[in-house]
Design an enzyme around this catalytic site. Sequence first.
Site, PDB file in Angstrom:
ATOM      1  N   GLY A  74       1.234  -4.178  -1.990  1.00 12.02           N
ATOM      2  CA  GLY A  74       2.215  -5.231  -2.179  1.00 12.02           C
ATOM      3  C   GLY A  74       3.379  -4.834  -3.071  1.00 12.02           C
ATOM      4  O   GLY A  74       4.531  -5.212  -2.822  1.00 12.02           O
ATOM      5  N   ASN A 104       0.392 -16.371  -7.514  1.00 12.68           N
ATOM      6  CA  ASN A 104      -0.852 -15.661  -7.800  1.00 12.68           C
ATOM      7  C   ASN A 104      -1.598 -16.217  -9.005  1.00 12.68           C
ATOM      8  O   ASN A 104      -2.805 -16.010  -9.147  1.00 12.68           O
ATOM      9  CB  ASN A 104      -0.571 -14.173  -8.026  1.00 12.68           C
ATOM     10  CG  ASN A 104       0.486 -13.929  -9.088  1.00 12.68           C
ATOM     11  OD1 ASN A 104       1.601 -14.436  -8.977  1.00 12.68           O
ATOM     12  ND2 ASN A 104       0.162 -13.163 -10.108  1.00 12.68           N
ATOM     13  N   SER A 124      -0.938  -7.164   1.012  1.00 15.73           N
ATOM     14  CA  SER A 124      -1.760  -6.096   0.445  1.00 15.73           C
ATOM     15  C   SER A 124      -3.204  -6.230   0.908  1.00 15.73           C
ATOM     16  O   SER A 124      -3.744  -7.338   0.968  1.00 15.73           O
ATOM     17  CB  SER A 124      -1.698  -6.155  -1.087  1.00 15.73           C
ATOM     18  OG  SER A 124      -2.434  -5.101  -1.670  1.00 15.73           O
ATOM     19  N   HIS A 149      -6.170  -5.208  -0.452  1.00 13.36           N
ATOM     20  CA  HIS A 149      -7.309  -5.458  -1.341  1.00 13.36           C
ATOM     21  C   HIS A 149      -7.419  -6.905  -1.799  1.00 13.36           C
ATOM     22  O   HIS A 149      -8.357  -7.258  -2.510  1.00 13.36           O
ATOM     23  CB  HIS A 149      -7.251  -4.514  -2.553  1.00 13.36           C
ATOM     24  CG  HIS A 149      -6.224  -4.852  -3.583  1.00 13.36           C
ATOM     25  ND1 HIS A 149      -6.555  -5.403  -4.798  1.00 13.36           N
ATOM     26  CD2 HIS A 149      -4.888  -4.695  -3.594  1.00 13.36           C
ATOM     27  CE1 HIS A 149      -5.459  -5.582  -5.518  1.00 13.36           C
ATOM     28  NE2 HIS A 149      -4.438  -5.156  -4.806  1.00 13.36           N
ATOM     29  N   THR A 206       2.498  11.119   5.194  1.00  9.61           N
ATOM     30  CA  THR A 206       1.377  11.104   6.134  1.00  9.61           C
ATOM     31  C   THR A 206       0.638   9.770   6.037  1.00  9.61           C
ATOM     32  O   THR A 206       0.301   9.320   4.948  1.00  9.61           O
ATOM     33  CB  THR A 206       0.409  12.258   5.823  1.00  9.61           C
ATOM     34  OG1 THR A 206       1.115  13.489   5.942  1.00  9.61           O
ATOM     35  CG2 THR A 206      -0.775  12.248   6.777  1.00  9.61           C
ATOM     36  N   CYS A 209      -1.925  -7.696 -13.463  1.00  4.87           N
ATOM     37  CA  CYS A 209      -0.915  -6.702 -13.812  1.00  4.87           C
ATOM     38  C   CYS A 209      -0.382  -6.891 -15.228  1.00  4.87           C
ATOM     39  O   CYS A 209       0.330  -6.035 -15.748  1.00  4.87           O
ATOM     40  CB  CYS A 209       0.242  -6.760 -12.819  1.00  4.87           C
ATOM     41  SG  CYS A 209      -0.291  -6.442 -11.129  1.00  4.87           S
TER      42      CYS A 209
END
Length: 398
Positions: free
Chosen positions: A72, A152, A200, A202, A238, A326
């Site tokens: 995210g 959140n 995101s 997770h 990649t 965070c």
Amino acid sequence: MGKLIYLDNAATTKTSPEVVEAMLPYFTEHYGNPSSVYGFAAANKEVITSQREIIAGVLGAKDNEIYFTAGGTESDNWALIATAEAYAAKGKHIITSKIEHHAILHTCEYLQRQGYEVTYLDVDENGLVDPKAVEAAIRPDTILISVMFANNEIGTIQPIAEIGKIAHDHGVLFHTDAVQAFAQIPINVDECNIDMLSASGHKLNGPKGIGFLYIRKGVKIRSFIHGGAQERRRRAGTENVPGIVGLGKAVELAAASMRERMERESRLRDHLISRIESEIPYCRLNGDRVKRLPNNVNFSFQFVEGESLLIMLDMKGICASSGSACTSGSLDPSHVLLAIGLPHEIAHGSLRVTLGADTTEEDLDYVVDCLKEIVAQLRKMSPLYEDFVRRQEKKNTK
């Protein structure tokens, strides 16, 4: 380890066994680089395409509008910075809200240092952005509006479709950080007038280190990571094939169970809210009571320090938080709680509980029982609470 009740699913979720099982072959058997021309590796390109189709189907998008990222935060950075660079000739004004995740707020601060102007919209006491305020903030040089789908910390769901329509009516691009909302509640990018959307893996029982950015066809934003020609020349590097497979499987599972989970989590959420409000005095529910994520509960407790509350809950085997993971190392109160009008001393006493697939009513009853005991214990040690009780007793004797 003894009893463990995990109630911090907004921070991260347990990767489901089905997701792990789907990912494993791409570490040891189908490990080829999708950019290679030989069949063994090139087959993984088709696997990646099939995961795009799964994700696009949940959003009502086209598969070529899904771009895989590392999560995210990268998606938010890409949406804001690349849009700012691509549309700088039109203008350098961006609109967002004061309760965004720091992946948005800190990116806006970075852009301000590059000469862009940012308007940070106020929210009401429930954390809602007023669409009229969005429209009033639009200027001739506005190039982007970014408002999160659901907060959140306090779980408030924003009027995204209305804000998106206002953006489009004024010829302005609209981005939403849907990290907490994607696959938790229904989202259709056309119905919600969304040009870009971040998500995101997770947060929905998928792996960490994988996410995506939805970019509506026709939105002319540039690459954010430069190098090879991966992701249709828009995101070099990649591809994380195991992560992409895990994300696709997690989205498939989440979409299939969404309605049932919403009903179950809403019932458990309301049970928890009801018990806390009726059994613990001097508390405040943060966030909108109705326009709220099904799994989110956020309370502030007067005369209690949040960090002590979390430590004592942890000693009882309960994992919760005071806000965004965070900012868990910060001593400052939540910027979200301050934005909805809470004073510092009350914002410091906040608790966020976010439910998951394993959460039971029995778990939540245990949490409330522990919470009552801990809050009472902490208040006994608070001189502010002691003074408050004395004042209340004086009032009652008059």
